[in-house]
Write a protein that holds these residues in place. Structure first.
Motif, PDB file in Angstrom:
ATOM      1  N   GLN A  34      65.982  19.002  -9.751  1.00  0.00           N
ATOM      2  CA  GLN A  34      64.713  19.624  -9.349  1.00  0.00           C
ATOM      3  C   GLN A  34      64.019  18.833  -8.241  1.00  0.00           C
ATOM      4  O   GLN A  34      63.135  19.357  -7.560  1.00  0.00           O
ATOM      5  CB  GLN A  34      63.788  19.794 -10.544  1.00  0.00           C
ATOM      6  CG  GLN A  34      63.040  18.557 -10.980  1.00  0.00           C
ATOM      7  CD  GLN A  34      61.970  18.872 -12.016  1.00  0.00           C
ATOM      8  OE1 GLN A  34      61.994  19.907 -12.666  1.00  0.00           O
ATOM      9  NE2 GLN A  34      61.016  17.975 -12.164  1.00  0.00           N
ATOM     10  N   ASN A  35      64.424  17.572  -8.068  1.00  0.00           N
ATOM     11  CA  ASN A  35      63.829  16.750  -7.017  1.00  0.00           C
ATOM     12  C   ASN A  35      64.728  16.587  -5.796  1.00  0.00           C
ATOM     13  O   ASN A  35      64.401  15.816  -4.889  1.00  0.00           O
ATOM     14  CB  ASN A  35      63.461  15.379  -7.587  1.00  0.00           C
ATOM     15  CG  ASN A  35      62.214  15.424  -8.436  1.00  0.00           C
ATOM     16  OD1 ASN A  35      61.220  16.005  -8.046  1.00  0.00           O
ATOM     17  ND2 ASN A  35      62.270  14.834  -9.617  1.00  0.00           N
ATOM     18  N   GLU A  36      65.858  17.280  -5.788  1.00  0.00           N
ATOM     19  CA  GLU A  36      66.735  17.270  -4.626  1.00  0.00           C
ATOM     20  C   GLU A  36      66.326  18.380  -3.664  1.00  0.00           C
ATOM     21  O   GLU A  36      65.886  19.452  -4.089  1.00  0.00           O
ATOM     22  CB  GLU A  36      68.192  17.469  -5.059  1.00  0.00           C
ATOM     23  CG  GLU A  36      68.768  16.317  -5.866  1.00  0.00           C
ATOM     24  CD  GLU A  36      69.011  15.071  -5.030  1.00  0.00           C
ATOM     25  OE1 GLU A  36      69.190  15.205  -3.793  1.00  0.00           O
ATOM     26  OE2 GLU A  36      69.018  13.968  -5.600  1.00  0.00           O
ATOM     27  N   ALA A  37      66.481  18.137  -2.377  1.00  0.00           N
ATOM     28  CA  ALA A  37      66.096  19.148  -1.387  1.00  0.00           C
ATOM     29  C   ALA A  37      67.005  20.365  -1.441  1.00  0.00           C
ATOM     30  O   ALA A  37      66.563  21.505  -1.240  1.00  0.00           O
ATOM     31  CB  ALA A  37      66.122  18.534   0.011  1.00  0.00           C
ATOM     32  N   ALA A  38      68.291  20.144  -1.711  1.00  0.00           N
ATOM     33  CA  ALA A  38      69.256  21.247  -1.713  1.00  0.00           C
ATOM     34  C   ALA A  38      69.098  22.105  -2.958  1.00  0.00           C
ATOM     35  O   ALA A  38      68.785  21.610  -4.044  1.00  0.00           O
ATOM     36  CB  ALA A  38      70.673  20.687  -1.650  1.00  0.00           C
ATOM     37  N   VAL A  39      69.320  23.403  -2.790  1.00  0.00           N
ATOM     38  CA  VAL A  39      69.363  24.332  -3.917  1.00  0.00           C
ATOM     39  C   VAL A  39      70.824  24.724  -4.119  1.00  0.00           C
ATOM     40  O   VAL A  39      71.422  25.388  -3.261  1.00  0.00           O
ATOM     41  CB  VAL A  39      68.498  25.580  -3.660  1.00  0.00           C
ATOM     42  CG1 VAL A  39      68.607  26.548  -4.831  1.00  0.00           C
ATOM     43  CG2 VAL A  39      67.045  25.175  -3.420  1.00  0.00           C
ATOM     44  N   LEU A  40      71.395  24.304  -5.229  1.00  0.00           N
ATOM     45  CA  LEU A  40      72.825  24.501  -5.468  1.00  0.00           C
ATOM     46  C   LEU A  40      73.098  25.842  -6.134  1.00  0.00           C
ATOM     47  O   LEU A  40      72.274  26.352  -6.900  1.00  0.00           O
ATOM     48  CB  LEU A  40      73.360  23.380  -6.361  1.00  0.00           C
ATOM     49  CG  LEU A  40      73.275  21.960  -5.795  1.00  0.00           C
ATOM     50  CD1 LEU A  40      73.741  20.956  -6.836  1.00  0.00           C
ATOM     51  CD2 LEU A  40      74.100  21.839  -4.521  1.00  0.00           C
ATOM     52  N   PRO A  41      74.289  26.419  -5.888  1.00  0.00           N
ATOM     53  CA  PRO A  41      74.676  27.660  -6.567  1.00  0.00           C
ATOM     54  C   PRO A  41      74.766  27.441  -8.073  1.00  0.00           C
ATOM     55  O   PRO A  41      75.084  26.330  -8.536  1.00  0.00           O
ATOM     56  CB  PRO A  41      76.055  27.981  -5.979  1.00  0.00           C
ATOM     57  CG  PRO A  41      76.132  27.201  -4.707  1.00  0.00           C
ATOM     58  CD  PRO A  41      75.303  25.970  -4.918  1.00  0.00           C
ATOM     59  N   VAL A  42      74.529  28.482  -8.832  1.00  0.00           N
ATOM     60  CA  VAL A  42      74.547  28.356 -10.289  1.00  0.00           C
ATOM     61  C   VAL A  42      75.922  27.922 -10.791  1.00  0.00           C
ATOM     62  O   VAL A  42      76.031  27.189 -11.782  1.00  0.00           O
ATOM     63  CB  VAL A  42      74.093  29.675 -10.958  1.00  0.00           C
ATOM     64  CG1 VAL A  42      75.124  30.780 -10.753  1.00  0.00           C
ATOM     65  CG2 VAL A  42      73.810  29.452 -12.435  1.00  0.00           C
TER      66      VAL A  42
END
Length: 318
Positions: A34-42
């Motif tokens: 939740q604190n990483e800039a990237a939004v990863l695929p599910v």
């Protein structure tokens, strides 16, 4: 050829007054991502959770039902819980902010939840848009319903060692919030050094004050950020006081948005290296976890900040 060096053995030297075994609460999938800039695929998140369980973790905080507006990295919480394959004997708590979040969790068969409280008014206002009293009142029906349903309830006490707006946090303030959460019926309290300013003496003082207020050491966990390089020292101090639950994040995932140059969560691999040298069992395979963190670093497009991951992966490359 493996990209990770086979974990070398350098012997065990035990110290008096330490537990023989502890439980690591792996927070990488929730507090880390939740604190990483990237939004990863599910699909990547699901594989991450499965890899962590395969490495031997028995407690993996999986996701959060906080509104996607505030935590877009975890907007796919329901999809994730429907996608990954649970491992028998592993607990998968999720963070719920309110009764609506609990309802969503119950509908998906979640058996463990977490709530996120604050020891300070400043952080409660910024993080929950409520005072400490108002936030505890919001949690009361959530905890009651969860316990009625037979769920385990973990409560975070954030800013337990220092606050960026208020500075030093009085220990009595931490004890007050912890006692009120215990009275609500939570089954575990995780003491958060949210900005990583704690040092071992303060850790001991806080733990002694809590146990002096009749909060059992068995119900206490510690959650240290490594902003000033104190996380492992603080963990050792907590273990000496009888704590047997330690939060950590695979590969040191996550950061702290409230302190400059924050290096984020204590890396699980760094914790494992210390624990193995002390002869403290965890059931977690360091080699598998390093491989997982190297894999995740590739997905995030940046190296892991964990010194142990760097050492083992780097020697393998050489």
């Amino acid at each position: 050829m493996n990209s990770v060096l086979t974990d070398p053995e350098y012997g065990v030297t035990r110290l008096d007054g330490l537990p023989s075994r502890i439980t690591i609460c792996e927070v990488g999938p929730r507090d880390g991502l939740q604190n990483e800039a990237a939004v990863l695929p599910v699909a990547v998140k699901a594989e991450f959770v499965e890899r962590l369980a395969d490495a031997g973790h028995t407690l993996v905080e999986t996701t959060s039902f906080v509104h996607p507006k505030w935590v877009p990295q975890l907007a796919d919480a329901e999809q994730l819980l429907e996608t990954f394959k649970p491992t028998d004997g592993v607990r998968y708590p999720v963070l719920v902010p309110n009764q609506r979040g609990l309802e969503r969790a119950l509908a998906l068969g979640v058996r463990d939840i977490a709530v996120f409280a604050s020891a300070t008014e400043s952080f409660a206002r910024r993080n929950l848009n409520r005072s400490v009293d108002e936030s505890l009142a919001m949690f009361a029906p959530v905890v009651a319903r969860a316990r009625d349903e037979g769920l385990g309830v973990r409560a975070y006490v954030s800013m337990a060692f220092g606050d960026p707006w208020e500075g030093e946090v009085p220990i009595a303030q931490v004890v007050d919030v912890a006692r009120r959460l215990t009275a609500l019926g939570v089954t575990e309290l995780s003491l958060g050094d949210t900005i990583g300013v704690g040092t071992p003496g303060r850790v001991v003082a806080v733990l002694d004050a809590l146990t002096g207020a009749d909060i059992p050491i068995e119900s206490l966990a510690v959650h240290f950020h490594d902003t000033y390089g104190q996380a492992l020292a603080n963990t050792l101090a907590a273990l000496r006081r009888g704590v047997t639950i330690v939060d950590a994040s695979a590969g040191g995932l996550g950061g702290c948005p409230y302190a400059r140059s924050a290096t984020g969560n204590l890396a699980t691999e760094d914790l494992l290296w210390q624990l193995r040298g002390l002869g403290i069992e965890t059931g977690v395979d360091l080699n598998k976890l390093v491989e997982t963190s190297v894999w995740m670093a590739g997905k995030l497009g940046r190296p892991s900040p964990s010194r142990t991951v760097t050492a083992l992966a780097g020697e393998a490359t050489e």
